[in-house]
Motif scaffolding. Sequence first.
Motif, PDB file in Angstrom:
ATOM      1  N   GLN A 179       0.712  -1.274   0.015  1.00  0.00           N
ATOM      2  CA  GLN A 179      -0.023  -0.206  -0.052  1.00  0.00           C
ATOM      3  C   GLN A 179       0.707   1.304   0.055  1.00  0.00           C
ATOM      4  O   GLN A 179       0.501   2.352  -0.178  1.00  0.00           O
ATOM      5  N   ALA A 180       2.214   0.894   0.318  1.00  0.00           N
ATOM      6  CA  ALA A 180       2.855   2.305   0.350  1.00  0.00           C
ATOM      7  C   ALA A 180       3.471   2.765  -0.785  1.00  0.00           C
ATOM      8  O   ALA A 180       4.301   1.733  -1.477  1.00  0.00           O
ATOM      9  N   GLU A 181       3.223   3.973  -1.456  1.00  0.00           N
ATOM     10  CA  GLU A 181       3.767   4.372  -2.589  1.00  0.00           C
ATOM     11  C   GLU A 181       5.203   4.468  -2.503  1.00  0.00           C
ATOM     12  O   GLU A 181       6.075   4.548  -3.644  1.00  0.00           O
ATOM     13  N   ALA A 182       5.932   4.877  -1.495  1.00  0.00           N
ATOM     14  CA  ALA A 182       7.443   5.111  -1.398  1.00  0.00           C
ATOM     15  C   ALA A 182       8.135   3.913  -1.569  1.00  0.00           C
ATOM     16  O   ALA A 182       9.285   4.218  -2.037  1.00  0.00           O
ATOM     17  N   PHE A 183       7.476   2.832  -1.601  1.00  0.00           N
ATOM     18  CA  PHE A 183       8.449   1.717  -1.636  1.00  0.00           C
ATOM     19  C   PHE A 183       8.446   1.119  -3.238  1.00  0.00           C
ATOM     20  O   PHE A 183       8.568  -0.155  -3.200  1.00  0.00           O
ATOM     21  N   LYS A 184       7.761   1.941  -3.983  1.00  0.00           N
ATOM     22  CA  LYS A 184       7.629   1.586  -5.318  1.00  0.00           C
ATOM     23  C   LYS A 184       8.504   2.319  -6.328  1.00  0.00           C
ATOM     24  O   LYS A 184       8.220   2.550  -7.488  1.00  0.00           O
ATOM     25  N   VAL A 185       9.307   3.265  -5.975  1.00  0.00           N
ATOM     26  CA  VAL A 185      10.312   4.142  -6.671  1.00  0.00           C
ATOM     27  C   VAL A 185      11.803   3.648  -6.703  1.00  0.00           C
ATOM     28  O   VAL A 185      12.144   3.051  -5.564  1.00  0.00           O
ATOM     29  N   GLN A 215      12.254  10.603 -10.136  1.00  0.00           N
ATOM     30  CA  GLN A 215      11.617   9.932  -9.566  1.00  0.00           C
ATOM     31  C   GLN A 215      10.927   8.904 -10.405  1.00  0.00           C
ATOM     32  O   GLN A 215       9.754   9.187 -11.017  1.00  0.00           O
ATOM     33  N   GLN A 216      10.976   7.529 -10.565  1.00  0.00           N
ATOM     34  CA  GLN A 216      10.290   6.460 -11.314  1.00  0.00           C
ATOM     35  C   GLN A 216       9.514   5.627 -10.354  1.00  0.00           C
ATOM     36  O   GLN A 216      10.041   5.357  -9.384  1.00  0.00           O
ATOM     37  N   TYR A 217       8.212   5.919 -10.764  1.00  0.00           N
ATOM     38  CA  TYR A 217       7.202   5.224  -9.756  1.00  0.00           C
ATOM     39  C   TYR A 217       6.264   4.107 -10.703  1.00  0.00           C
ATOM     40  O   TYR A 217       6.064   4.421 -11.759  1.00  0.00           O
ATOM     41  N   GLU A 218       6.273   2.835 -10.166  1.00  0.00           N
ATOM     42  CA  GLU A 218       5.817   2.012 -10.862  1.00  0.00           C
ATOM     43  C   GLU A 218       4.797   1.030  -9.855  1.00  0.00           C
ATOM     44  O   GLU A 218       4.924   0.639  -8.811  1.00  0.00           O
ATOM     45  N   TYR A 247      19.518   4.199  -7.999  1.00  0.00           N
ATOM     46  CA  TYR A 247      18.820   4.265  -9.282  1.00  0.00           C
ATOM     47  C   TYR A 247      18.339   2.887  -9.476  1.00  0.00           C
ATOM     48  O   TYR A 247      17.965   2.453 -10.763  1.00  0.00           O
ATOM     49  N   GLU A 248      18.559   1.756  -8.648  1.00  0.00           N
ATOM     50  CA  GLU A 248      17.551   0.614  -8.964  1.00  0.00           C
ATOM     51  C   GLU A 248      16.675   0.406  -7.766  1.00  0.00           C
ATOM     52  O   GLU A 248      16.690   0.679  -6.839  1.00  0.00           O
ATOM     53  N   ARG A 259      14.323 -19.529  19.432  1.00  0.00           N
ATOM     54  CA  ARG A 259      12.778 -19.433  19.429  1.00  0.00           C
ATOM     55  C   ARG A 259      12.576 -18.128  19.313  1.00  0.00           C
ATOM     56  O   ARG A 259      11.554 -17.462  19.633  1.00  0.00           O
ATOM     57  N   LYS A 260      13.518 -16.990  19.004  1.00  0.00           N
ATOM     58  CA  LYS A 260      13.183 -15.713  18.973  1.00  0.00           C
ATOM     59  C   LYS A 260      13.271 -15.578  17.523  1.00  0.00           C
ATOM     60  O   LYS A 260      13.704 -15.911  16.494  1.00  0.00           O
ATOM     61  N   VAL A 261      12.345 -14.335  17.263  1.00  0.00           N
ATOM     62  CA  VAL A 261      12.168 -13.890  15.935  1.00  0.00           C
ATOM     63  C   VAL A 261      12.598 -12.535  15.762  1.00  0.00           C
ATOM     64  O   VAL A 261      12.420 -11.562  16.697  1.00  0.00           O
ATOM     65  N   TYR A 262      13.152 -12.094  14.665  1.00  0.00           N
ATOM     66  CA  TYR A 262      13.835 -11.042  14.579  1.00  0.00           C
ATOM     67  C   TYR A 262      13.277 -10.164  13.138  1.00  0.00           C
ATOM     68  O   TYR A 262      13.165 -10.793  12.302  1.00  0.00           O
ATOM     69  N   LEU A 263      12.773  -8.972  13.242  1.00  0.00           N
ATOM     70  CA  LEU A 263      12.500  -7.982  12.123  1.00  0.00           C
ATOM     71  C   LEU A 263      13.400  -7.144  11.736  1.00  0.00           C
ATOM     72  O   LEU A 263      13.542  -6.256  12.532  1.00  0.00           O
ATOM     73  N   LEU A 264      13.907  -7.146  10.560  1.00  0.00           N
ATOM     74  CA  LEU A 264      14.934  -6.164  10.085  1.00  0.00           C
ATOM     75  C   LEU A 264      14.114  -5.303   9.161  1.00  0.00           C
ATOM     76  O   LEU A 264      13.476  -5.662   8.112  1.00  0.00           O
ATOM     77  N   ILE A 265      14.220  -3.931   9.480  1.00  0.00           N
ATOM     78  CA  ILE A 265      13.711  -2.965   8.481  1.00  0.00           C
ATOM     79  C   ILE A 265      14.766  -2.056   8.241  1.00  0.00           C
ATOM     80  O   ILE A 265      15.538  -1.406   8.954  1.00  0.00           O
ATOM     81  N   ALA A 266      15.139  -2.104   6.719  1.00  0.00           N
ATOM     82  CA  ALA A 266      16.123  -1.408   6.350  1.00  0.00           C
ATOM     83  C   ALA A 266      15.723  -0.627   5.034  1.00  0.00           C
ATOM     84  O   ALA A 266      15.255  -0.953   3.954  1.00  0.00           O
ATOM     85  N   VAL A 267      15.591   0.839   5.135  1.00  0.00           N
ATOM     86  CA  VAL A 267      15.147   1.667   3.939  1.00  0.00           C
ATOM     87  C   VAL A 267      16.246   2.991   3.623  1.00  0.00           C
ATOM     88  O   VAL A 267      16.933   3.338   4.912  1.00  0.00           O
ATOM     89  N   SER A 268      16.255   3.371   2.268  1.00  0.00           N
ATOM     90  CA  SER A 268      17.153   4.438   2.095  1.00  0.00           C
ATOM     91  C   SER A 268      16.396   5.766   2.746  1.00  0.00           C
ATOM     92  O   SER A 268      15.136   5.854   2.548  1.00  0.00           O
ATOM     93  N   HIS A 269      16.963   6.631   3.206  1.00  0.00           N
ATOM     94  CA  HIS A 269      16.621   7.784   3.591  1.00  0.00           C
ATOM     95  C   HIS A 269      15.700   8.708   2.689  1.00  0.00           C
ATOM     96  O   HIS A 269      14.981   9.476   2.991  1.00  0.00           O
ATOM     97  N   LEU A 270      16.163   8.295   1.349  1.00  0.00           N
ATOM     98  CA  LEU A 270      15.685   9.096   0.205  1.00  0.00           C
ATOM     99  C   LEU A 270      14.090   9.148   0.140  1.00  0.00           C
ATOM    100  O   LEU A 270      13.495   9.723  -0.515  1.00  0.00           O
ATOM    101  N   ILE A 271      13.741   7.624   0.529  1.00  0.00           N
ATOM    102  CA  ILE A 271      12.227   7.467   0.409  1.00  0.00           C
ATOM    103  C   ILE A 271      11.479   7.532   1.590  1.00  0.00           C
ATOM    104  O   ILE A 271      10.091   7.326   1.783  1.00  0.00           O
TER     105      ILE A 271
END
Length: 363
Positions: free
Chosen positions: A67-73, A84-87, A120-121, A135-147
């Motif tokens: 649902q997040a447009e920022a993750f499509k660019v 900025q290219q959006y698909e 650019y990719e 038995r532990k679960v880890y969630l990694l979130i890594a995002v470029s500050h550009l988006i």
Amino acid sequence: MYGTIKVMIKRKEVAMFFEVRQNQKKLLDFMEAYPNDSSYNIIKLYEMTGKVDIELLKNSVNQCLAQAEAFKVNFLNCGEYYLQQYEEDRIMEVQIEEVSSYQAVMEYCRKRRDTPFSVYEWPLCEFKIFLCENRKVYLLIAVSHLIADAYSAYLLLDKFRKKYNQEEEKLQENKKIPATFRLEGKKQKKEAAKLFFEQELGENRNLETPEIKQRRSKEGCLIGECKSFYLTENRTEEIRQWCKEHKVTIFQFFLAIYGILVGRLTGREECIIGIPLAGRMNAKEKEILGYMVNTLPMRLELNPKLNLEALTKLAGRKMFQLMKYQKWDFEEIGTDYMGMPNQVLTYHKDKLQLQLKGCETKE
């Protein structure tokens, strides 16, 4: 105004191209100059114990990403300008990996932290669930500050929480053009903004603090140490009570303290501090995932005759005045100041917490 440049149909996928915002252009220029610098990677790791529903967690994350447009660019360097290219059909999904130990998780996270995203990719983000033998679960979130900015991180975690906990969300109105790319600032006269900054910043035309210099390696990465310290619960409570008694915010307090620190380090009687402002001035903008933060310069006079209360209130007044211009790109206003502050004070009011039903989560 930010709008569509052109539309290209390719393999039944529609690519839309948008002008980048001025604050994004500055980051892109920086990344062009220092392609090996990973300073603008946003990395968060959450440890989960208890009854974690892995399938529900995966589906919750994937629904939010879809649902997040920022993750499509991604971005394009067109020589004299960027696009900025959006698909819309791009689908970003969380990956699940089984690992033997916590050390393996941390090794992966360190590599991700130190590896710049290729802007650019596509994609400019990575989401990963680690299933550990303990038995532990880890969630990694890594995002470029550009988006995405810090405010976006709060929004994203809140959406994760609501999806996983199966809480109701307000339905968002469908938009023909992604809202992330068609925001417009509050219309203000450029001359008024120019006059404000010229009056506030004074006669010193160089906004950088020469005593604070950055050193970089041959690869362009910053050289230095990261220093961290934590306030005790008692000291934290003392600060809260002091702010309450003097009717100032926590941010005002730390802004004044930071100014005092810079003054003592440099011997200056005033300092220019970069203040990151959210750039979100209405309810609609506060619901958008994207990079909207705008850093503006603020001058703080360190008059030795001012006590801490007076300096804190002065910092607060200047901060509130600055917020009126948070939609303006400082370099386009028309002042003849050189550069931008090479020191920035960032403050997060709350921790980036992820509270899920049936399990304990910590950052």
